[in-house]
Design a protein around this motif. Structure first.
Motif, PDB file in Angstrom:
ATOM      1  N   SER A 151      29.918  34.861  44.862  1.00  0.00           N
ATOM      2  CA  SER A 151      30.617  33.874  44.028  1.00  0.00           C
ATOM      3  C   SER A 151      30.031  33.722  42.637  1.00  0.00           C
ATOM      4  O   SER A 151      30.743  33.333  41.703  1.00  0.00           O
ATOM      5  N   SER A 152      28.745  34.031  42.469  1.00  0.00           N
ATOM      6  CA  SER A 152      28.099  33.800  41.174  1.00  0.00           C
ATOM      7  C   SER A 152      28.398  34.901  40.161  1.00  0.00           C
ATOM      8  O   SER A 152      28.105  34.743  38.968  1.00  0.00           O
ATOM      9  N   GLN A 153      28.999  36.013  40.604  1.00  0.00           N
ATOM     10  CA  GLN A 153      29.243  37.133  39.691  1.00  0.00           C
ATOM     11  C   GLN A 153      30.652  37.679  39.864  1.00  0.00           C
ATOM     12  O   GLN A 153      30.867  38.892  39.923  1.00  0.00           O
ATOM     13  N   LEU A 154      31.636  36.772  39.921  1.00  0.00           N
ATOM     14  CA  LEU A 154      33.025  37.205  39.988  1.00  0.00           C
ATOM     15  C   LEU A 154      33.478  37.694  38.619  1.00  0.00           C
ATOM     16  O   LEU A 154      33.254  37.028  37.608  1.00  0.00           O
ATOM     17  N   VAL A 155      34.090  38.856  38.599  1.00  0.00           N
ATOM     18  CA  VAL A 155      34.584  39.461  37.359  1.00  0.00           C
ATOM     19  C   VAL A 155      36.006  39.944  37.606  1.00  0.00           C
ATOM     20  O   VAL A 155      36.241  40.763  38.503  1.00  0.00           O
ATOM     21  N   VAL A 156      36.952  39.430  36.840  1.00  0.00           N
ATOM     22  CA  VAL A 156      38.341  39.899  36.900  1.00  0.00           C
ATOM     23  C   VAL A 156      38.780  40.197  35.476  1.00  0.00           C
ATOM     24  O   VAL A 156      38.832  39.298  34.633  1.00  0.00           O
ATOM     25  N   SER A 157      39.102  41.453  35.208  1.00  0.00           N
ATOM     26  CA  SER A 157      39.407  41.865  33.843  1.00  0.00           C
ATOM     27  C   SER A 157      40.719  41.280  33.334  1.00  0.00           C
ATOM     28  O   SER A 157      40.810  40.872  32.183  1.00  0.00           O
ATOM     29  N   ASP A 158      41.736  41.245  34.185  1.00  0.00           N
ATOM     30  CA  ASP A 158      43.067  40.799  33.759  1.00  0.00           C
ATOM     31  C   ASP A 158      43.823  40.288  34.975  1.00  0.00           C
ATOM     32  O   ASP A 158      44.366  41.075  35.751  1.00  0.00           O
ATOM     33  N   THR A 159      43.879  38.966  35.139  1.00  0.00           N
ATOM     34  CA  THR A 159      44.485  38.376  36.339  1.00  0.00           C
ATOM     35  C   THR A 159      45.985  38.620  36.417  1.00  0.00           C
ATOM     36  O   THR A 159      46.583  38.432  37.477  1.00  0.00           O
ATOM     37  N   ALA A 160      46.596  39.047  35.327  1.00  0.00           N
ATOM     38  CA  ALA A 160      48.025  39.352  35.360  1.00  0.00           C
ATOM     39  C   ALA A 160      48.302  40.663  36.083  1.00  0.00           C
ATOM     40  O   ALA A 160      49.455  40.931  36.467  1.00  0.00           O
ATOM     41  N   ARG A 161      47.257  41.482  36.279  1.00  0.00           N
ATOM     42  CA  ARG A 161      47.456  42.801  36.898  1.00  0.00           C
ATOM     43  C   ARG A 161      46.630  43.017  38.148  1.00  0.00           C
ATOM     44  O   ARG A 161      47.042  43.732  39.057  1.00  0.00           O
ATOM     45  N   TYR A 162      45.434  42.435  38.234  1.00  0.00           N
ATOM     46  CA  TYR A 162      44.546  42.607  39.386  1.00  0.00           C
ATOM     47  C   TYR A 162      43.817  41.294  39.636  1.00  0.00           C
ATOM     48  O   TYR A 162      43.548  40.528  38.698  1.00  0.00           O
ATOM     49  N   ASN A 163      43.463  41.046  40.908  1.00  0.00           N
ATOM     50  CA  ASN A 163      42.727  39.816  41.201  1.00  0.00           C
ATOM     51  C   ASN A 163      41.953  39.964  42.505  1.00  0.00           C
ATOM     52  O   ASN A 163      42.088  40.963  43.219  1.00  0.00           O
ATOM     53  N   ILE A 164      41.152  38.942  42.803  1.00  0.00           N
ATOM     54  CA  ILE A 164      40.327  38.906  44.007  1.00  0.00           C
ATOM     55  C   ILE A 164      40.371  37.487  44.565  1.00  0.00           C
ATOM     56  O   ILE A 164      40.357  36.514  43.810  1.00  0.00           O
ATOM     57  N   LEU A 165      40.473  37.361  45.893  1.00  0.00           N
ATOM     58  CA  LEU A 165      40.557  36.056  46.558  1.00  0.00           C
ATOM     59  C   LEU A 165      39.516  36.018  47.667  1.00  0.00           C
ATOM     60  O   LEU A 165      39.750  36.492  48.776  1.00  0.00           O
ATOM     61  N   PRO A 166      38.317  35.452  47.391  1.00  0.00           N
ATOM     62  CA  PRO A 166      37.214  35.520  48.348  1.00  0.00           C
ATOM     63  C   PRO A 166      37.104  34.301  49.259  1.00  0.00           C
ATOM     64  O   PRO A 166      37.504  33.188  48.916  1.00  0.00           O
ATOM     65  N   THR A 167      36.529  34.534  50.432  1.00  0.00           N
ATOM     66  CA  THR A 167      36.082  33.485  51.345  1.00  0.00           C
ATOM     67  C   THR A 167      34.684  33.861  51.808  1.00  0.00           C
ATOM     68  O   THR A 167      34.514  34.869  52.503  1.00  0.00           O
ATOM     69  N   TRP A 168      33.689  33.085  51.400  1.00  0.00           N
ATOM     70  CA  TRP A 168      32.300  33.404  51.732  1.00  0.00           C
ATOM     71  C   TRP A 168      31.867  32.642  52.973  1.00  0.00           C
ATOM     72  O   TRP A 168      32.226  31.476  53.154  1.00  0.00           O
ATOM     73  N   ASN A 169      31.103  33.303  53.847  1.00  0.00           N
ATOM     74  CA  ASN A 169      30.534  32.653  55.038  1.00  0.00           C
ATOM     75  C   ASN A 169      31.607  31.891  55.813  1.00  0.00           C
ATOM     76  O   ASN A 169      31.481  30.692  56.075  1.00  0.00           O
ATOM     77  N   SER A 170      32.666  32.595  56.197  1.00  0.00           N
ATOM     78  CA  SER A 170      33.826  31.924  56.791  1.00  0.00           C
ATOM     79  C   SER A 170      33.552  31.335  58.162  1.00  0.00           C
ATOM     80  O   SER A 170      34.265  30.437  58.608  1.00  0.00           O
ATOM     81  N   GLY A 171      32.539  31.867  58.876  1.00  0.00           N
ATOM     82  CA  GLY A 171      32.304  31.437  60.243  1.00  0.00           C
ATOM     83  C   GLY A 171      33.232  32.097  61.233  1.00  0.00           C
ATOM     84  O   GLY A 171      33.115  31.896  62.446  1.00  0.00           O
ATOM     85  N   SER A 172      34.169  32.914  60.750  1.00  0.00           N
ATOM     86  CA  SER A 172      35.105  33.619  61.615  1.00  0.00           C
ATOM     87  C   SER A 172      34.570  35.019  61.914  1.00  0.00           C
ATOM     88  O   SER A 172      33.502  35.419  61.450  1.00  0.00           O
ATOM     89  N   SER A 173      35.335  35.814  62.667  1.00  0.00           N
ATOM     90  CA  SER A 173      34.915  37.170  62.995  1.00  0.00           C
ATOM     91  C   SER A 173      34.905  38.078  61.768  1.00  0.00           C
ATOM     92  O   SER A 173      34.349  39.179  61.822  1.00  0.00           O
ATOM     93  N   TRP A 174      35.480  37.636  60.658  1.00  0.00           N
ATOM     94  CA  TRP A 174      35.458  38.406  59.422  1.00  0.00           C
ATOM     95  C   TRP A 174      34.280  38.046  58.522  1.00  0.00           C
ATOM     96  O   TRP A 174      34.084  38.685  57.490  1.00  0.00           O
ATOM     97  N   GLY A 175      33.501  37.044  58.877  1.00  0.00           N
ATOM     98  CA  GLY A 175      32.333  36.684  58.078  1.00  0.00           C
ATOM     99  C   GLY A 175      32.712  36.408  56.635  1.00  0.00           C
ATOM    100  O   GLY A 175      33.679  35.708  56.347  1.00  0.00           O
ATOM    101  N   SER A 176      31.940  36.958  55.695  1.00  0.00           N
ATOM    102  CA  SER A 176      32.319  36.908  54.280  1.00  0.00           C
ATOM    103  C   SER A 176      33.345  38.003  54.018  1.00  0.00           C
ATOM    104  O   SER A 176      33.154  39.153  54.422  1.00  0.00           O
ATOM    105  N   TYR A 177      34.428  37.623  53.332  1.00  0.00           N
ATOM    106  CA  TYR A 177      35.484  38.607  53.092  1.00  0.00           C
ATOM    107  C   TYR A 177      36.257  38.257  51.830  1.00  0.00           C
ATOM    108  O   TYR A 177      36.143  37.155  51.293  1.00  0.00           O
ATOM    109  N   PHE A 178      37.033  39.209  51.360  1.00  0.00           N
ATOM    110  CA  PHE A 178      37.992  38.912  50.297  1.00  0.00           C
ATOM    111  C   PHE A 178      39.161  39.887  50.353  1.00  0.00           C
ATOM    112  O   PHE A 178      39.052  40.996  50.873  1.00  0.00           O
ATOM    113  N   TYR A 179      40.282  39.407  49.827  1.00  0.00           N
ATOM    114  CA  TYR A 179      41.425  40.259  49.531  1.00  0.00           C
ATOM    115  C   TYR A 179      41.374  40.579  48.038  1.00  0.00           C
ATOM    116  O   TYR A 179      40.883  39.773  47.239  1.00  0.00           O
ATOM    117  N   LEU A 180      41.893  41.745  47.671  1.00  0.00           N
ATOM    118  CA  LEU A 180      41.889  42.126  46.260  1.00  0.00           C
ATOM    119  C   LEU A 180      43.004  43.127  45.992  1.00  0.00           C
ATOM    120  O   LEU A 180      43.485  43.794  46.902  1.00  0.00           O
TER     121      LEU A 180
END
Length: 396
Positions: free
Chosen positions: A356-385
């Motif tokens: 979370s401390s080093q999120l970099v998105v060059s242009d949110t109109a074209r690419y992005n990232i949606l993170p969930t850290w330490n989710s407690g689920s079977s996916w642990g820390s994860y993100f869609y991008l």
């Protein structure tokens, strides 16, 4: 919808032997080539004696124990090995390992930085006549922590690329910043791996590995470079190798495929983990030539990044997709993702990653990232991008 890791092992390995006499490798004479094969993707693979990678009589390191699995992760080791065994007749002679021959051009490599965050305006202002050729676009995360590597499970889409000179990748970079470097100022040193679609390098989407000892200044033997294009990488596995093409791929709204990848520093080597095994390594000594090893990546990393990246080869802003081309808020079955993202602390414990401390998105109109850290689920820390590139149309 079918969700499977197994089919990710269905590699393009329909080899046809073209040479079987011991020869000298065409890549600088580094290897003792026992046989040469060509696979269904047109890749030329030299099958070499493992010890020839380290010079005459060189010893090959033994892989460390497999990393622990997170609760809820599926164990597909037996099935993966069964699928690979079905292609046993297409492999090189017993006792040899595959080395992919260098082919195609080599994309420019660098790390994401704070300057890339929301960097569309800055990049456009700096470009002459809006010339975007050579620009890198990111949806990235990073964590500053002393570490011995990390691993994650990465989805496998064949990202649309506008032309063969663009690339679209998902990767990790294990980084030592301000590392000592003989004969010059401090540099960034990395070991990197991931999934890439870069047709001018290898036609099909494939696993890649990369390293730099000198802050990307030079790609050359024992200094840095892609896959096995340069000396440095030591191949151990007889099936999986940097550059191996992947043929079972996720589809938008359909079947989903993935593979687990990462690095681990063990007994003086940075080992690359892929699927269910360590496939080879970069000797840590590459990073400490002429300097104190403790001041380099030979000892530990201090940052680990997980991210998506696009390379823009055109003059115009590229329409190349990241991942599936879907934005991350479309979720599972549509968007690309990484899950169970972990780093290895310097006591060799696997810890949930928090970028979370080093999120970099060059242009949110074209690419992005949606993170969930330490989710407690079977996916642990994860993100869609992901995202569709210029114009907003997936696959065009």
């Amino acid at each position: 919808m079918q969700f499977s890791i197994l089919k990710a092992a269905a590699f393009a390995v329909a080899f046809q032997t073209t040479s079987a006499a011991p020869t000298t490798s065409r890549s600088g004479g580094r290897h003792n080539v026992v046989a040469t094969t060509t696979n269904s993707n047109g890749q030329i693979v030299d099958w070499v004696l493992p010890e020839s990678q380290n010079g005459a009589g060189g010893k090959i390191a033994t892989p460390p124990p497999s990393p622990p699995k997170k609760l809820g992760q599926r164990d597909n080791t037996a099935a993966i090995r069964s699928l690979l065994a079905a292609n046993a007749e297409t492999k090189g002679p017993n006792g040899t390992v595959p080395i992919l021959r260098s082919s195609g051009e080599k994309p420019k490599k660098r790390l994401p930085s704070k300057k890339d965050n929301g960097g569309l305006v800055n990049i456009a202002a700096a470009a002459d006549d809006e010339n975007y050729q050579g620009v890198h676009w990111y949806a990235s995360s990073g964590q500053s922590v002393d570490n011995h590597g990390g691993k994650a499970t990465v989805s496998l889409f064949k990202a649309f690329v506008e032309n063969g000179a663009d690339f679209s990748l998902l990767q990790t970079a294990v980084v030592r910043n301000n590392a000592a470097h003989a004969g010059g100022a401090a540099v960034s040193q990395t070991v990197e791996c991931g999934w890439i679609n870069y047709p001018n390098q290898i036609e099909a989407p494939h696993l890649f590995a990369y390293y730099t000892t000198n802050g990307y200044a030079t790609d050359a033997d024992n200094q840095g470079g892609w896959n096995t294009d340069v000396a440095g990488w030591v191949q151990v596995d007889a099936d999986l190798f940097p550059g191996v093409a992947i043929t079972s791929l996720s589809t938008d709204g359909g079947d989903q495929y993935e593979m687990e990848i990462g690095y681990y520093l063990s007994e003086g080597n940075w080992w690359l983990w892929c699927m269910d095994r360590y496939i080879g390594y970069y000797p840590a000594s590459l990073f400490s030539q002429g300097v104190n090893a403790a001041d380099t990546l030979a000892d530990h990393a201090d940052v680990i990044d997980w991210y998506g990246e696009i390379y823009n080869s055109e003059t115009a802003m590229t329409t190349t997709d990241m991942g599936s081309g879907e934005f991350p808020d479309t979720g599972f079955g549509k968007s690309a993702y990484m899950h169970n993202i972990l780093y290895v602390d310097t006591n060799n414990n696997y810890i949930d990653y928090d970028g979370s401390s080093q999120l970099v998105v060059s242009d949110t109109a074209r690419y992005n990232i949606l993170p969930t850290w330490n989710s407690g689920s079977s996916w642990g820390s994860y993100f869609y991008l992901g995202g569709p590139g210029a114009g907003g149309q997936i696959g065009a």
